[in-house]
Design an enzyme around this catalytic site. Structure first.
Site, PDB file in Angstrom:
ATOM      1  N   GLN A  24      -9.324 -12.885   4.180  1.00  0.00           N
ATOM      2  CA  GLN A  24      -9.785 -11.570   3.732  1.00  0.00           C
ATOM      3  C   GLN A  24     -10.154 -11.686   2.253  1.00  0.00           C
ATOM      4  O   GLN A  24      -9.298 -11.663   1.378  1.00  0.00           O
ATOM      5  CB  GLN A  24      -8.716 -10.492   3.941  1.00  0.00           C
ATOM      6  CG  GLN A  24      -9.239  -9.106   3.614  1.00  0.00           C
ATOM      7  CD  GLN A  24      -8.290  -7.986   4.005  1.00  0.00           C
ATOM      8  OE1 GLN A  24      -8.404  -6.885   3.476  1.00  0.00           O
ATOM      9  NE2 GLN A  24      -7.371  -8.226   4.926  1.00  0.00           N
ATOM     10  N   SER A  33     -17.147  -0.405  -2.655  1.00  0.00           N
ATOM     11  CA  SER A  33     -16.506   0.876  -3.017  1.00  0.00           C
ATOM     12  C   SER A  33     -17.462   2.053  -2.908  1.00  0.00           C
ATOM     13  O   SER A  33     -17.420   2.997  -3.704  1.00  0.00           O
ATOM     14  CB  SER A  33     -15.922   0.799  -4.437  1.00  0.00           C
ATOM     15  OG  SER A  33     -14.958  -0.232  -4.523  1.00  0.00           O
ATOM     16  N   ALA A  52     -14.005  -4.549   0.704  1.00  0.00           N
ATOM     17  CA  ALA A  52     -15.065  -3.938  -0.120  1.00  0.00           C
ATOM     18  C   ALA A  52     -16.466  -4.343   0.322  1.00  0.00           C
ATOM     19  O   ALA A  52     -17.310  -4.652  -0.521  1.00  0.00           O
ATOM     20  CB  ALA A  52     -14.855  -4.262  -1.602  1.00  0.00           C
ATOM     21  N   TYR A  99       0.841  -1.197   0.000  1.00  0.00           N
ATOM     22  CA  TYR A  99       0.000   0.000   0.000  1.00  0.00           C
ATOM     23  C   TYR A  99       0.876   1.247   0.000  1.00  0.00           C
ATOM     24  O   TYR A  99       1.632   1.501   0.945  1.00  0.00           O
ATOM     25  CB  TYR A  99      -0.928   0.023   1.214  1.00  0.00           C
ATOM     26  CG  TYR A  99      -1.989  -1.058   1.217  1.00  0.00           C
ATOM     27  CD1 TYR A  99      -2.280  -1.814   0.086  1.00  0.00           C
ATOM     28  CD2 TYR A  99      -2.715  -1.336   2.371  1.00  0.00           C
ATOM     29  CE1 TYR A  99      -3.252  -2.800   0.101  1.00  0.00           C
ATOM     30  CE2 TYR A  99      -3.695  -2.326   2.396  1.00  0.00           C
ATOM     31  CZ  TYR A  99      -3.952  -3.055   1.255  1.00  0.00           C
ATOM     32  OH  TYR A  99      -4.914  -4.035   1.279  1.00  0.00           O
ATOM     33  N   MET A 118     -20.718   2.035  -3.318  1.00  0.00           N
ATOM     34  CA  MET A 118     -21.950   1.924  -4.105  1.00  0.00           C
ATOM     35  C   MET A 118     -23.163   1.615  -3.237  1.00  0.00           C
ATOM     36  O   MET A 118     -24.295   1.970  -3.587  1.00  0.00           O
ATOM     37  CB  MET A 118     -21.788   0.850  -5.184  1.00  0.00           C
ATOM     38  CG  MET A 118     -20.815   1.229  -6.280  1.00  0.00           C
ATOM     39  SD  MET A 118     -20.450  -0.152  -7.399  1.00  0.00           S
ATOM     40  CE  MET A 118     -22.069  -0.441  -8.110  1.00  0.00           C
ATOM     41  N   ARG A 155     -12.759  10.136   6.829  1.00  0.00           N
ATOM     42  CA  ARG A 155     -13.152  11.134   7.831  1.00  0.00           C
ATOM     43  C   ARG A 155     -13.661  10.423   9.081  1.00  0.00           C
ATOM     44  O   ARG A 155     -14.208   9.319   9.018  1.00  0.00           O
ATOM     45  CB  ARG A 155     -14.263  12.046   7.297  1.00  0.00           C
ATOM     46  CG  ARG A 155     -13.943  12.817   6.045  1.00  0.00           C
ATOM     47  CD  ARG A 155     -14.919  13.995   5.863  1.00  0.00           C
ATOM     48  NE  ARG A 155     -16.315  13.602   5.985  1.00  0.00           N
ATOM     49  CZ  ARG A 155     -17.148  13.418   4.953  1.00  0.00           C
ATOM     50  NH1 ARG A 155     -16.693  13.545   3.704  1.00  0.00           N
ATOM     51  NH2 ARG A 155     -18.410  13.100   5.147  1.00  0.00           N
TER      52      ARG A 155
END
EC number: 1.1.1.-
Length: 362
Positions: free
Chosen positions: A236, A269, A265, A93, A271, A323
């Protein structure tokens, strides 16, 4: 979110707690904890629900939506303060930057290491430049003079990658080391023995795996069991209301063998958190519309529906946040449950899809 309002209980042997002693600190801690903790599969290790995904922490050269250090550090501190203390990252990452930020957060805010559950991954290729994404090159990268032996699941690669992750995280151990994908170019015995040895010397406490075919995961587990080596305790994989192909085999296998599910996910993502646009495929759009309908009837956010559905089926989903208020939104799902009728309503339109998230074996 309202506190649990627990009062100090009486002790049969010593009488009621003194309201000024350390017991009140424990009560405050309980009341200030807004997170549920669940066992990771059949282990005794408990992880936060959700697990904080750290793929988004790092360098905008790697992905344009990355949270760089100035924003990532306070996010990690805020997550810890809320009780979200299980963090999932990977060596690839932002080419190690995600791990470095986590290590800096622990040091900057003096977070007690023993109060964190850190998960990282090995197997991928860490780029030597900020904008390199090793998975773009598939197996070709292993033929590079600069990257040969730097990825995959050979004994050499695993040990080198774990040592590098520990340096970046500035820690002496990983709570869970996950293999990022199956490596068809390394004998399973070599991989599992190397992973077992890392557990034996204390650099890793538990082992996990990520998206692969069920037969591959089963083979690895059987090799470990046959030789008396450490087995994987977590998987995972890709799982949400919009992608349920894992229900065919992998989820069944994990449930039957006590392996904890920590899917990536789970909100597809994002949606599943907002009304569908016309750009969304028709099948997905129909499911999202039903999620929206249930949410409106309940007076919930759409994310509550999607997370209530998946939380019931796994140890803990892995979710990236940008956030603090979005973390709080996810935590608000804690006491929310769908009825059997609502579950059926959001599930029944699903149709089989092509496999996603698992590389082709070439």
């Amino acid at each position: 979110m309202s506190p649990m309002a627990i009062e100090p209980a009486g002790d049969p042997e010593h009488g009621a707690f003194d309201r000024n002693d350390n017991a009140d600190a424990v009560v405050r801690s309980i009341n200030e904890t807004h997170v549920t903790y669940k066992r990771l599969g059949k282990t005794g290790l408990r992880v936060s629900v959700p697990i904080l995904g750290c793929m988004s922490l790092g360098d905008k050269h790697w992905v344009p939506w990355a949270l760089e250090e100035d924003k990532a550090l306070p996010l990690l501190k805020g997550a810890f303060d809320l009780g979200l203390n299980c963090w999932d990252t990977a060596n690839v990452y932002s080419n190690g930057k995600s791990e470095e930020i986590i290590g800096k957060a622990i040091k900057t805010y003096q977070l007690p290491r023993h109060k964190l559950v850190l998960l990282s991954k090995c197997g991928g290729y860490v780029g030597e430049a900020p904008n390199v994404k090793g998975d773009r090159y598939e197996n070709a990268i292993s033929r590079s003079k600069d990257y040969v032996n730097q990825g995959g699941l050979s004994r050499s690669a695993i040990f080198e990658q774990v040592e590098a992750s520990l340096r970046r995280l500035d820690t002496t151990y990983l709570d869970v080391l996950q293999i990022h994908r199956f490596d068809p170019n390394t004998p399973i015995e070599e991989t599992m023995k190397a992973l077992h040895d890392l557990v034996s010397i204390g650099k890793v406490r538990y082992l996990g795996a990520c998206s692969m075919y069920t037969y591959q995961f089963a083979q690895m587990q059987f090799v470990a069991e046959k030789n008396g080596w450490t087995k994987f305790v977590s998987m995972q994989n890709h799982y949400s209301l919009l992608y349920r192909e894992e229900e065919r085999d992998m989820i069944r296998f994990c449930n039957e063998t006590g392996v904890g599910l920590i899917p990536w996910a789970p909100l597809a993502s994002g949606m599943l958190t907002r009304p569908a646009t016309q750009k969304v495929p028709e099948g997905d759009r129909a499911i999202i519309n039903r999620v929206q309908e249930v949410a409106e009837k309940r007076g919930w956010r759409m994310s509550y529906v999607a997370l209530s559905w998946i939380n019931k089926r796994v140890s803990a989903p892995v979710i990236d946040f940008d956030r603090i208020d979005r973390i709080e939104e996810a935590l608000a799902t804690k006491d929310k449950e769908l009825t059997a009728e609502e579950e059926k309503y959001v599930e029944e339109l699903y149709k089989a899809k092509d496999v996603e998230g698992i590389p082709s074996q070439r």
